[in-house]
Design a protein around this motif. Structure first.
Motif, short mmCIF file in Angstrom:
data_model
loop_
_atom_site.label_atom_id
_atom_site.label_comp_id
_atom_site.label_asym_id
_atom_site.label_seq_id
_atom_site.Cartn_x
_atom_site.Cartn_y
_atom_site.Cartn_z
N ILE A 150 1.19 66.95 -14.17
CA ILE A 150 0.90 66.28 -12.91
C ILE A 150 -0.02 67.17 -12.09
CG2 ILE A 150 1.86 65.26 -10.82
CD1 ILE A 150 4.38 64.64 -12.27
N GLY A 151 -1.11 66.56 -11.60
CA GLY A 151 -2.09 67.35 -10.85
C GLY A 151 -2.47 66.69 -9.54
N ILE A 152 -3.21 67.44 -8.74
CA ILE A 152 -3.60 66.99 -7.42
C ILE A 152 -5.10 67.19 -7.25
CG2 ILE A 152 -3.25 69.24 -6.28
CD1 ILE A 152 -1.98 67.63 -3.91
N GLY A 153 -5.72 66.31 -6.46
CA GLY A 153 -7.14 66.42 -6.16
C GLY A 153 -7.39 65.98 -4.73
N LEU A 154 -8.43 66.55 -4.14
CA LEU A 154 -8.83 66.19 -2.77
C LEU A 154 -10.34 66.29 -2.68
CD1 LEU A 154 -7.21 67.23 0.57
CD2 LEU A 154 -9.64 67.70 0.21
N ALA A 155 -10.98 65.23 -2.19
CA ALA A 155 -12.44 65.21 -2.14
C ALA A 155 -12.93 64.48 -0.90
CB ALA A 155 -13.02 64.53 -3.39
N PRO A 156 -13.73 65.16 -0.07
CA PRO A 156 -14.37 64.49 1.07
C PRO A 156 -15.60 63.70 0.61
CG PRO A 156 -14.17 66.88 1.39
CD PRO A 156 -13.97 66.60 -0.05
N PHE A 157 -16.07 62.81 1.49
CA PHE A 157 -17.26 62.04 1.16
C PHE A 157 -17.90 61.51 2.44
CE2 PHE A 157 -13.80 59.06 1.46
CZ PHE A 157 -14.33 57.91 2.02
N VAL A 158 -19.16 61.16 2.33
CA VAL A 158 -19.86 60.44 3.39
C VAL A 158 -20.35 59.11 2.82
CG1 VAL A 158 -20.57 62.45 4.72
CG2 VAL A 158 -22.02 61.64 2.84
N GLU A 159 -20.64 58.19 3.73
CA GLU A 159 -21.20 56.90 3.33
C GLU A 159 -22.23 56.48 4.36
OE1 GLU A 159 -20.05 52.17 2.77
OE2 GLU A 159 -18.52 53.57 3.45
#
Length: 783
Positions: free
Chosen positions: A460-469
């Motif tokens: 089991i893993g975790i991820g976090l990613a910001p973004f713009v649109e």
């Protein structure tokens, strides 16, 4: 006091019609004496047409007409380019190849239309299409965008002497100089393959030509009814007032339906004028896979320069973009990739270059995300790789590189799809990261839960990613608002609707200004006889551009209401209030007049008025932004992987999002939910597979996998942040593509973290259980 509606989760006005089967879709249109069309499409990806024999098809009972390119005569012309390259780009190569009505001498992709049959029923038309005999000379096929640029590659267009459709270079700062000062240089190759939009409702057209009135009516599943109207009039030699295009309820647009003057849209009006009978064409699902545009399809060579403390000094990206057999939508997608490749980060130096390549595949045009997911994927993957190399927590390295809140507007020096420099108008990224981190429980998971799960054999893993649109691009939209004698409010705008809740959100904006219930605002969208000017529904712009036009029109009507009521009630405007469909004196509430009565007084049938008086309580306004607004967000997920089957289970998903002023939080949440579903599909399930002969191998839902409800996370937790845009009076930004944009990046990060295999780097999308197994095994074997 006028009721507050903007910002409230008002129930949708359109739902009763949709849920009771009273909403009109194109296939619900049935006209007397209507004919039906079916298209014969090429079975070859690349071939010369030697001859077409339509004799047997024409002789079949019930067949009214069969048309090939030769039958069109002078009407056979390439369609105009939908989007030209920005004139602000310098020293570019651009070879335009727009679509054509029917293939004439050559077919260039599977599904290229060769002939159309018009018959008394769809069944007869399809049977007759099978009786058209085409003699093809098969030609060599090119489907690989890297091989397409090799000197000995087969050519999609022999007259060009190359498969290069376009070449663009842009730079901010000086990457080469920045790289010399770097402590760490990371270089990787990244691949993003194709997926389909797979809307619930396929494309469809009903067209009726009335020879007596010389007027054409078309019902169309388009996202751009007004440009379709204008283009059809020009193509058919008609006045724009002779053509009415109606975009009724549409079961999903997602980008491909923004395409203009596609073969079906051009041919069927032409045929209807000759046959003087209405014609219907409804695309079936296989036809949708073969004849509707697709997206993604890029290969990147990415390089990033970092200091030893994790600061990004520069980014370099050279990529290939597959445009398929034609390029009617210009450079929109690769330009979006360029302008989003810096993400939320302070990247002082950025070199970006792309080559657009012709191949013998279906045309590439925007699909939800439209180049943005690719840009976010590459910068977020580079952040993850740098974090590993430098021993910095993935969230911490992102924090160190965020654009600070006091830096806006941020000028990026890279020309975007709206022909001007990419500028982030506003934002506050740090709180978004913190919201997402807290919602997902990042610290507790990493320090407490994950060690226990790994000890128990769980992956089991975790991820976090910001973004713009980039959202809310111009040029403009308009709206007309009228208070009727019934007291109801009529609101008309030119944009079409494909499920974005326009009938509710637009009504909320008007209702708040005019003091009426949301249910008392009748909204009309996408009918060119009702509103004549506008561009369309795309690029997350409806709420921003049309919404602010509605806001301006409502304010003008409000001013007219107050002025007229002041005269009628003999009270200063500042002492009046609009509430519950009436205007009253605030301190003397019994002294009032209903909106309906006031509307009648504002439109007198007899008597004299002051010169310059405008009749009625009505206003038309337009809004066009100086440049697009920048929405932003941070997505995070916890995912479990079965190491034997490589099936995934998304345990938790959260997103912190900033679209400026939220008109209706329930609607915004729904838009994000839909985007997340599409993002998950294009990251792990959905991939269009072409073989070396250009044959699409999975052109059905038996083979092309879309996410099921069981593939979605059990819930999607959303936190809103409102950083108002300074570019429009409402402070709004778009949200339509937000959910889809960060998913490839955050899923790759979470899967790597879950599998915890040394050397495993997920640098391609979409993945699948089989492909994930191959990559994991390859990483283990390298050890």
């Amino acid at each position: 006091m006028t009721a507050k509606y903007v910002g409230q989760p008002v129930k949708r006005n359109e739902d009763p019609r949709l849920l009771t089967g009273q909403a009109l879709f194109v296939d619900d249109v049935h006209l007397p004496d209507m004919l039906h069309a079916a298209f014969l499409r090429s079975d070859y990806a690349h071939a010369r047409i030697l001859s077409i024999d339509t004799t047997a098809a024409k002789e079949m009972p019930g067949v009214v007409a069969v048309y090939t390119a030769e039958d069109l005569g002078d009407f056979w012309q390439p369609s105009p380019m939908i989007v030209q390259p920005p004139p602000t780009l310098e020293d570019i190569v651009f070879n335009p190849r727009p679509q054509i009505p029917l293939a004439k001498d050559m077919v260039r992709h599977i599904g290229d239309p060769v002939a159309v049959v018009i018959a008394e029923s769809r069944y007869i038309a399809e049977d007759a299409a099978e009786q058209i005999w085409v003699d093809y000379e098969p030609l060599e096929v090119v489907t690989d965008i890297e091989k397409a640029l090799e000197p000995d590659s087969p050519l999609v267009y022999e007259d060009l002497g190359t498969n290069l459709a376009s070449h663009v270079r842009q730079e901010k700062g000086n990457y080469a100089a920045a790289a010399k000062k770097a402590d760490l240089i990371i270089k990787r190759r990244m691949v993003i393959d194709r997926g389909a939009a797979a809307a619930m409702e396929n494309r469809g057209i009903v067209v009726d030509w009335d020879a007596k009135t010389q007027h054409m009516t078309m019902w169309n599943t388009t996202q751009a009814p007004i440009p379709i109207r204008n283009g059809l009039a020009a193509t058919l030699g008609l006045s724009e007032h002779q053509v009415r295009v109606i975009a009724p309820f549409v079961g999903g647009g997602f980008g491909p339906k923004i395409m203009l003057l596609q073969p079906e849209e051009v041919l069927l009006p032409w045929a209807a004028m000759r046959l003087c009978r209405p014609i219907k064409w409804i695309e079936d699902r296989r036809e949708n896979f073969l004849g509707t545009t697709q997206e993604r399809g890029q290969i990147h060579a990415v390089e990033a320069a970092f200091s030893k403390d994790g600061k990004i000094l520069g980014l370099k990206d050279i990529f290939l973009h597959d445009t398929g057999a034609y390029n009617p939508y210009g450079l929109t997608i690769p330009l979006n990739t360029q302008t989003h490749s810096m993400g939320v980060y302070d990247v002082p130096n950025f070199y970006t270059e792309f080559k657009v390549v012709f191949t013998n595949k279906m045309i590439v045009t925007p699909v939800r995300g439209a180049g943005r997911p690719q840009g976010i994927f590459l910068v977020e993957r580079m952040m993850d790789l740098a974090a590993k190399e430098l021993g910095i927590d993935p969230v911490e390295i992102r924090r160190r590189n965020l654009i600070p809140a006091d830096a806006f507007p941020v000028h990026h020096s890279i020309i975007g799809q709206d022909f001007i420099e990419a500028i982030y108008d506003s934002g506050n990224f740090q709180p978004l990261v913190e919201k997402a981190r807290l919602l997902i429980g990042y610290d507790k998971f990493v320090t407490e839960e994950q060690p226990k799960l790994r000890a128990a054999g769980k992956h089991i893993g975790i991820g976090l990613a910001p973004f713009v649109e980039s959202t809310g691009v111009g040029p403009y939209e308009g709206a007309r608002i009228t208070v009727e004698s019934s007291g109801k409010v009529n609101l008309v705008t030119g944009v079409g609707t494909q499920g974005q809740s326009h009938f509710t959100s637009f009504a909320q904006i008007a209702a708040e200004q005019l003091g009426v219930a949301v249910q008392d605002v009748e909204v009309t969208t996408g009918d060119t006889d009702q509103f004549h000017w506008g561009t369309g529904t795309f690029a997350s712009r409806g709420a921003v551009v049309a919404g602010n036009a509605i806001f301006a029109a409502a304010k003008r009507v409000r001013a007219k209401i107050l002025a007229k009521a002041s005269e009628v009630l003999d009270a200063p405007e500042e002492e009046l209030e609009l509430k519950d469909g009436a205007i009253r004196i605030a301190d003397i509430p019994e002294k009032s007049i209903s909106l309906g009565e006031l509307a009648m007084l504002a439109n007198p049938l007899r008597g004299a008025v002051e010169p310059g008086t405008e009749p009625g309580l009505e206003a038309t306004e337009y809004f066009g932004p100086k440049y697009g607004t920048t929405a932003s967000g941070v997505a995070a997920m916890i995912v479990e992987v079965d190491p034997d089957t490589m099936l995934i289970d998304i345990k938790k998903f959260v997103i912190a999002h900033d679209c400026g002023t939220v008109i209706n939080p329930m609607v915004v949440d729904g838009q994000i939910h839909g985007g997340v579903s599409m993002g998950i599909g294009h990251s792990f399930y959905e991939q269009l597979i072409y073989d070396e002969n250009g044959q699409l191998l999975n052109a059905s839902f038996m083979d092309y996998l879309v996410p099921r409800s069981t593939d979605m996370p059990p819930s999607i937790e959303i936190a809103h942040q409102e950083t108002k845009s300074p570019l429009n009076p409402m402070g709004s930004k778009g949200v339509g593509e937000a959910g889809a944009i960060p998913i490839p990046a955050v899923l790759a990060q979470a899967l790597e973290n879950a599998l915890n295999i040394d050397g495993l780097e997920l640098l391609e999308m979409p993945l699948s259980p089989g492909r994930l197994f191959e990559l994991a095994q390859a990483a283990k074997n390298r050890d």
